[in-house]
Design a protein around this motif. Structure first.
Motif, PDB file in Angstrom:
ATOM      1  N   LYS A   1       2.999   0.755   3.442  1.00 18.62           N
ATOM      2  CA  LYS A   1       2.854  -0.422   4.297  1.00 18.62           C
ATOM      3  C   LYS A   1       2.941  -1.704   3.479  1.00 18.62           C
ATOM      4  O   LYS A   1       2.518  -1.756   2.319  1.00 18.62           O
ATOM      5  CB  LYS A   1       1.485  -0.390   5.008  1.00 18.62           C
ATOM      6  CG  LYS A   1       1.245   0.810   5.904  1.00 18.62           C
ATOM      7  CD  LYS A   1      -0.161   0.756   6.501  1.00 18.62           C
ATOM      8  CE  LYS A   1      -0.424   1.957   7.402  1.00 18.62           C
ATOM      9  NZ  LYS A   1      -1.808   1.902   7.970  1.00 18.62           N
TER      10      LYS A   1
ATOM     11  N   ILE B   1       1.438  -5.450   4.027  1.00 19.16           N
ATOM     12  CA  ILE B   1       0.493  -6.205   4.845  1.00 19.16           C
ATOM     13  C   ILE B   1       0.516  -7.654   4.386  1.00 19.16           C
ATOM     14  O   ILE B   1       0.246  -7.955   3.217  1.00 19.16           O
ATOM     15  CB  ILE B   1      -0.929  -5.612   4.734  1.00 19.16           C
ATOM     16  CG1 ILE B   1      -0.916  -4.159   5.230  1.00 19.16           C
ATOM     17  CG2 ILE B   1      -1.926  -6.450   5.534  1.00 19.16           C
ATOM     18  CD1 ILE B   1      -2.202  -3.415   4.969  1.00 19.16           C
TER      19      ILE B   1
ATOM     20  N   LYS C   1       0.828  -1.206   0.000  1.00 23.38           N
ATOM     21  CA  LYS C   1       0.000   0.000   0.000  1.00 23.38           C
ATOM     22  C   LYS C   1       0.861   1.253   0.000  1.00 23.38           C
ATOM     23  O   LYS C   1       1.592   1.513   0.957  1.00 23.38           O
ATOM     24  CB  LYS C   1      -0.918   0.008   1.235  1.00 23.38           C
ATOM     25  CG  LYS C   1      -1.916  -1.148   1.277  1.00 23.38           C
ATOM     26  CD  LYS C   1      -2.852  -1.058   2.456  1.00 23.38           C
ATOM     27  CE  LYS C   1      -3.822   0.096   2.322  1.00 23.38           C
ATOM     28  NZ  LYS C   1      -4.846   0.094   3.402  1.00 23.38           N
TER      29      LYS C   1
ATOM     30  N   GLU D   1       0.180  -5.852   9.288  1.00 22.36           N
ATOM     31  CA  GLU D   1       1.267  -5.024   8.763  1.00 22.36           C
ATOM     32  C   GLU D   1       2.613  -5.518   9.281  1.00 22.36           C
ATOM     33  O   GLU D   1       2.786  -5.763  10.481  1.00 22.36           O
ATOM     34  CB  GLU D   1       1.066  -3.566   9.170  1.00 22.36           C
ATOM     35  CG  GLU D   1       2.150  -2.646   8.600  1.00 22.36           C
ATOM     36  CD  GLU D   1       1.998  -1.198   9.029  1.00 22.36           C
ATOM     37  OE1 GLU D   1       2.918  -0.399   8.754  1.00 22.36           O
ATOM     38  OE2 GLU D   1       0.953  -0.863   9.641  1.00 22.36           O
TER      39      GLU D   1
ATOM     40  N   ASN E   1       6.322  -5.218  10.557  1.00 22.49           N
ATOM     41  CA  ASN E   1       7.080  -4.192  11.269  1.00 22.49           C
ATOM     42  C   ASN E   1       8.249  -4.859  11.989  1.00 22.49           C
ATOM     43  O   ASN E   1       8.426  -6.092  11.937  1.00 22.49           O
ATOM     44  CB  ASN E   1       6.183  -3.421  12.247  1.00 22.49           C
ATOM     45  CG  ASN E   1       5.464  -4.356  13.210  1.00 22.49           C
ATOM     46  OD1 ASN E   1       6.085  -5.188  13.865  1.00 22.49           O
ATOM     47  ND2 ASN E   1       4.145  -4.219  13.297  1.00 22.49           N
TER      48      ASN E   1
ATOM     49  N   LYS F   1       8.114   4.965   2.632  1.00 14.72           N
ATOM     50  CA  LYS F   1       6.715   5.309   2.886  1.00 14.72           C
ATOM     51  C   LYS F   1       5.871   4.085   2.568  1.00 14.72           C
ATOM     52  O   LYS F   1       6.267   3.221   1.787  1.00 14.72           O
ATOM     53  CB  LYS F   1       6.265   6.484   2.006  1.00 14.72           C
ATOM     54  CG  LYS F   1       6.972   7.795   2.266  1.00 14.72           C
ATOM     55  CD  LYS F   1       6.451   8.872   1.315  1.00 14.72           C
ATOM     56  CE  LYS F   1       7.169  10.192   1.514  1.00 14.72           C
ATOM     57  NZ  LYS F   1       6.699  11.225   0.551  1.00 14.72           N
TER      58      LYS F   1
ATOM     59  N   VAL G   1       3.634   2.214  -1.329  1.00 10.63           N
ATOM     60  CA  VAL G   1       5.033   2.015  -0.957  1.00 10.63           C
ATOM     61  C   VAL G   1       5.970   2.804  -1.866  1.00 10.63           C
ATOM     62  O   VAL G   1       5.908   2.696  -3.096  1.00 10.63           O
ATOM     63  CB  VAL G   1       5.410   0.516  -0.976  1.00 10.63           C
ATOM     64  CG1 VAL G   1       6.930   0.324  -0.974  1.00 10.63           C
ATOM     65  CG2 VAL G   1       4.805  -0.178   0.239  1.00 10.63           C
TER      66      VAL G   1
END
Length: 239
Positions: free
Chosen positions: A57, A59, A5, A64, A66, A55, A7
């Motif tokens: 996400k 998923i 999303k 998500e 991380n 920038k 990116v």
């Protein structure tokens, strides 16, 4: 299964990926093609945070990615690189058993049984006690692929898996990947092998200058390209 999303990825002042949006469904076989420097490998490496997006996400299976969950999630995201990254001081079967042991995925007996079964599938059972420096490049890459399969991944990422191989070794690796395709393993492959792409991919992404310029089926991409940039790219390659 996997969603990218908004990116973007920058290295200094160089924007390598520009606002990429992509959804990948379970069982899809995605081929990412395009000229060198178009951002293909960077996009692939962002999918398991080997490159952290500047920038946007990533998923995976509804969560998500991380820094807190990535090590756990990578157990389900297999990765095969251009280079083989086998441990030279370990035998073939020791290389295959290492990650499942660390993850406590199987008992020792179960892990050995699975490793031996996979080695038989790729005709390398007789090499199980050999060290990597005795293997050909094609054999090493087959070991690298089944090493990922040892973890029962939900998705497999391939970064130009044949680029380091001699031409006569490439066919063995592509045949193995076609075998995986018949198992309905979700796969995303960065490749320059256009004939393989035609046989393998359920969807093809064409990238240029950090963007997905066009995507579609093999017929849409190779027979009916819409963008001038894709038309130019195809005119310069031998397919």
């Amino acid at each position: 299964m996997l969603e990218i999303k908004n990116v973007s990825k920058t290295f200094g002042k160089n924007e390598v990926l520009k606002n990429i949006n992509l959804k990948i469904k379970k069982g899809e076989r995605i081929a990412i093609i395009g000229p060198s420097g178009s951002g293909k490998s960077t996009l692939l490496r962002c999918m398991n945070l080997l490159e952290v997006p500047s920038k946007g996400k990533i998923i995976f299976e509804g969560e998500e990615l991380n820094n807190k969950n990535i090590e756990e999630k990578r157990k389900k995201i297999g990765m095969v690189f251009q280079s083989f990254y086998l441990f030279e001081n370990l035998t073939v079967i020791e290389n295959l058993l290492l990650a499942p042991k660390e993850a406590k995925l199987y008992s020792k007996e179960e892990a050995i049984k699975k490793a031996e079964s996979l080695l038989k599938e790729v005709d390398l059972y007789d090499k199980k006690e050999d060290y990597p420096n005795t293997l050909s490049g094609g054999q090493k890459q087959r070991i690298a692929i089944i090493r990922s399969l040892m973890m029962n991944p939900d998705i497999m990422l391939f970064d130009e898996p044949t680029s380091a191989l001699d031409p006569e070794m490439i066919e063995d690796i592509l045949n193995l990947m076609m075998t995986l395709a018949h198992r309905e393993v979700t796969m995303i492959v960065v490749t320059h092998e256009m004939n393989f792409t035609k046989k393998f991919a359920t969807r093809i992404l064409f990238m240029d200058e950090g963007e997905i310029v066009e995507e579609g089926t093999k017929s849409e991409i190779f027979s009916h390209p819409k963008s001038k940039r894709l038309q130019t790219f195809l005119s310069k390659i031998n397919i």
